[in-house]
Design a protein around this motif. Structure first.
Motif, PDB file in Angstrom:
ATOM      1  N   ILE A  48      -6.591  20.115  36.647  1.00  0.00           N
ATOM      2  CA  ILE A  48      -6.048  20.059  37.601  1.00  0.00           C
ATOM      3  C   ILE A  48      -6.737  20.101  39.145  1.00  0.00           C
ATOM      4  CG2 ILE A  48      -5.037  21.794  39.749  1.00  0.00           C
ATOM      5  CD1 ILE A  48      -3.887  22.689  37.713  1.00  0.00           C
ATOM      6  N   SER A  49      -8.981  20.783  38.424  1.00  0.00           N
ATOM      7  CA  SER A  49      -9.661  20.206  39.145  1.00  0.00           C
ATOM      8  C   SER A  49     -10.455  18.361  39.175  1.00  0.00           C
ATOM      9  CB  SER A  49     -10.571  20.798  38.541  1.00  0.00           C
ATOM     10  OG  SER A  49     -11.042  20.605  36.901  1.00  0.00           O
ATOM     11  N   THR A  50      -9.998  18.089  37.431  1.00  0.00           N
ATOM     12  CA  THR A  50     -10.222  16.552  37.693  1.00  0.00           C
ATOM     13  C   THR A  50      -9.463  16.104  38.896  1.00  0.00           C
ATOM     14  OG1 THR A  50     -10.401  16.619  35.162  1.00  0.00           O
ATOM     15  CG2 THR A  50     -10.115  14.619  36.045  1.00  0.00           C
ATOM     16  N   VAL A  51      -8.145  15.868  39.072  1.00  0.00           N
ATOM     17  CA  VAL A  51      -7.185  15.356  39.568  1.00  0.00           C
ATOM     18  C   VAL A  51      -7.940  15.548  41.391  1.00  0.00           C
ATOM     19  CG1 VAL A  51      -5.023  15.484  41.278  1.00  0.00           C
ATOM     20  CG2 VAL A  51      -5.348  15.624  38.579  1.00  0.00           C
ATOM     21  N   ARG A  52      -8.112  16.796  41.594  1.00  0.00           N
ATOM     22  CA  ARG A  52      -9.352  17.325  42.513  1.00  0.00           C
ATOM     23  C   ARG A  52      -9.997  16.595  42.938  1.00  0.00           C
ATOM     24  NH1 ARG A  52      -7.929  24.324  43.869  1.00  0.00           N
ATOM     25  NH2 ARG A  52      -5.737  23.424  44.108  1.00  0.00           N
ATOM     26  N   LYS A  53     -10.705  15.615  41.725  1.00  0.00           N
ATOM     27  CA  LYS A  53     -11.863  15.948  41.989  1.00  0.00           C
ATOM     28  C   LYS A  53     -11.727  14.293  42.839  1.00  0.00           C
ATOM     29  CE  LYS A  53     -15.222  18.226  39.291  1.00  0.00           C
ATOM     30  NZ  LYS A  53     -16.182  18.725  38.189  1.00  0.00           N
ATOM     31  N   ALA A  54     -11.081  13.844  41.800  1.00  0.00           N
ATOM     32  CA  ALA A  54     -10.722  12.148  41.827  1.00  0.00           C
ATOM     33  C   ALA A  54      -9.998  12.138  43.785  1.00  0.00           C
ATOM     34  CB  ALA A  54      -9.484  11.680  40.849  1.00  0.00           C
ATOM     35  N   ASP A  55      -9.221  13.099  44.080  1.00  0.00           N
ATOM     36  CA  ASP A  55      -8.892  12.816  45.468  1.00  0.00           C
ATOM     37  C   ASP A  55     -10.067  12.458  45.893  1.00  0.00           C
ATOM     38  OD1 ASP A  55      -5.726  12.817  44.863  1.00  0.00           O
ATOM     39  OD2 ASP A  55      -5.769  14.391  44.998  1.00  0.00           O
ATOM     40  N   ALA A  56     -10.701  13.940  46.182  1.00  0.00           N
ATOM     41  CA  ALA A  56     -12.235  13.978  46.950  1.00  0.00           C
ATOM     42  C   ALA A  56     -12.679  12.433  46.989  1.00  0.00           C
ATOM     43  CB  ALA A  56     -12.861  15.185  46.282  1.00  0.00           C
ATOM     44  N   VAL A  57     -12.587  12.334  45.785  1.00  0.00           N
ATOM     45  CA  VAL A  57     -13.822  10.842  46.002  1.00  0.00           C
ATOM     46  C   VAL A  57     -12.659  10.152  46.986  1.00  0.00           C
ATOM     47  CG1 VAL A  57     -14.417   9.033  44.267  1.00  0.00           C
ATOM     48  CG2 VAL A  57     -15.034  11.324  43.966  1.00  0.00           C
ATOM     49  N   LYS A  58     -11.615   9.774  46.526  1.00  0.00           N
ATOM     50  CA  LYS A  58     -11.131   8.983  46.779  1.00  0.00           C
ATOM     51  C   LYS A  58     -11.121   8.712  48.839  1.00  0.00           C
ATOM     52  CE  LYS A  58      -6.222   8.239  48.295  1.00  0.00           C
ATOM     53  NZ  LYS A  58      -4.462   8.472  47.305  1.00  0.00           N
ATOM     54  N   ASP A  59     -11.236   9.994  49.072  1.00  0.00           N
ATOM     55  CA  ASP A  59     -11.572  10.663  50.537  1.00  0.00           C
ATOM     56  C   ASP A  59     -12.489  10.825  50.981  1.00  0.00           C
ATOM     57  OD1 ASP A  59      -8.908  10.430  50.657  1.00  0.00           O
ATOM     58  OD2 ASP A  59      -8.213  12.928  50.185  1.00  0.00           O
ATOM     59  N   VAL A  60     -13.866   9.687  51.000  1.00  0.00           N
ATOM     60  CA  VAL A  60     -14.774  10.050  51.274  1.00  0.00           C
ATOM     61  C   VAL A  60     -14.682   9.486  52.462  1.00  0.00           C
ATOM     62  CG1 VAL A  60     -17.358   9.484  50.665  1.00  0.00           C
ATOM     63  CG2 VAL A  60     -15.559   9.419  48.601  1.00  0.00           C
ATOM     64  N   SER A  61     -15.340  10.528  53.583  1.00  0.00           N
ATOM     65  CA  SER A  61     -15.810   9.656  54.958  1.00  0.00           C
ATOM     66  C   SER A  61     -16.776   9.134  55.447  1.00  0.00           C
ATOM     67  CB  SER A  61     -15.656  11.015  55.658  1.00  0.00           C
ATOM     68  OG  SER A  61     -16.260  11.806  55.228  1.00  0.00           O
ATOM     69  N   ALA A  62     -17.008   8.082  56.384  1.00  0.00           N
ATOM     70  CA  ALA A  62     -18.756   7.273  56.036  1.00  0.00           C
ATOM     71  C   ALA A  62     -19.181   8.441  57.408  1.00  0.00           C
ATOM     72  CB  ALA A  62     -18.254   6.269  57.451  1.00  0.00           C
ATOM     73  N   ILE A  63     -20.565   8.357  56.230  1.00  0.00           N
ATOM     74  CA  ILE A  63     -21.732   9.076  57.557  1.00  0.00           C
ATOM     75  C   ILE A  63     -22.086   8.538  57.874  1.00  0.00           C
ATOM     76  CG2 ILE A  63     -24.200  11.326  56.881  1.00  0.00           C
ATOM     77  CD1 ILE A  63     -21.734  11.627  54.106  1.00  0.00           C
ATOM     78  N   SER A  64     -22.885   8.405  59.431  1.00  0.00           N
ATOM     79  CA  SER A  64     -23.755   7.678  60.157  1.00  0.00           C
ATOM     80  C   SER A  64     -22.909   6.339  60.197  1.00  0.00           C
ATOM     81  CB  SER A  64     -25.433   7.875  60.226  1.00  0.00           C
ATOM     82  OG  SER A  64     -25.118   7.572  58.589  1.00  0.00           O
ATOM     83  N   GLY A  65     -21.907   6.270  60.498  1.00  0.00           N
ATOM     84  CA  GLY A  65     -21.652   4.700  60.548  1.00  0.00           C
ATOM     85  C   GLY A  65     -21.681   3.829  58.942  1.00  0.00           C
TER      86      GLY A  65
END
Length: 98
Positions: A69-86
């Motif tokens: 479960i934690s591995t799937v959550r980490k994979a989702d977090a990497v997929k949803d990376v937001s842009a920082i300062s453009g």
């Protein structure tokens, strides 16, 4: 003195690895339930060895499920990376070569 400059960072985990961990955990819980609840003719009365073995397998199964479960959550977090300062925090992939 030689110093190696290796990149020790891991790549992002995959959802497939998390799903495999979860499946292994479910199978281990099934084996633990079989060991704990099936009294074969060879063991005779309920033994502490069988109980301890079943508990250890159940703990391993629970650990694998939590890890999955934690591995799937980490994979989702990497997929949803937001842009920082453009700028994106993940380097862009190379375009396919035609």
């Amino acid at each position: 003195m030689l110093q190696s400059r290796r990149n020790l960072t891991e790549g992002p985990p995959s959802k497939i690895a998390g799903v495999v961990y979860i499946l292994i955990g479910i199978m281990a819980l099934g084996v633990a339930a079989f060991v704990l609840f099936y009294q074969g003719s060879l063991t005779g009365p309920p033994s502490t060895f069988r109980t301890g073995f079943g508990v250890i397998i159940a703990l391993y199964g629970a650990f694998r499920i939590v890890t999955g479960i934690s591995t799937v959550r980490k994979a989702d977090a990497v997929k949803d990376v937001s842009a920082i300062s453009g700028r994106s925090t993940i380097p862009p992939s190379k375009p396919p070569v035609e």
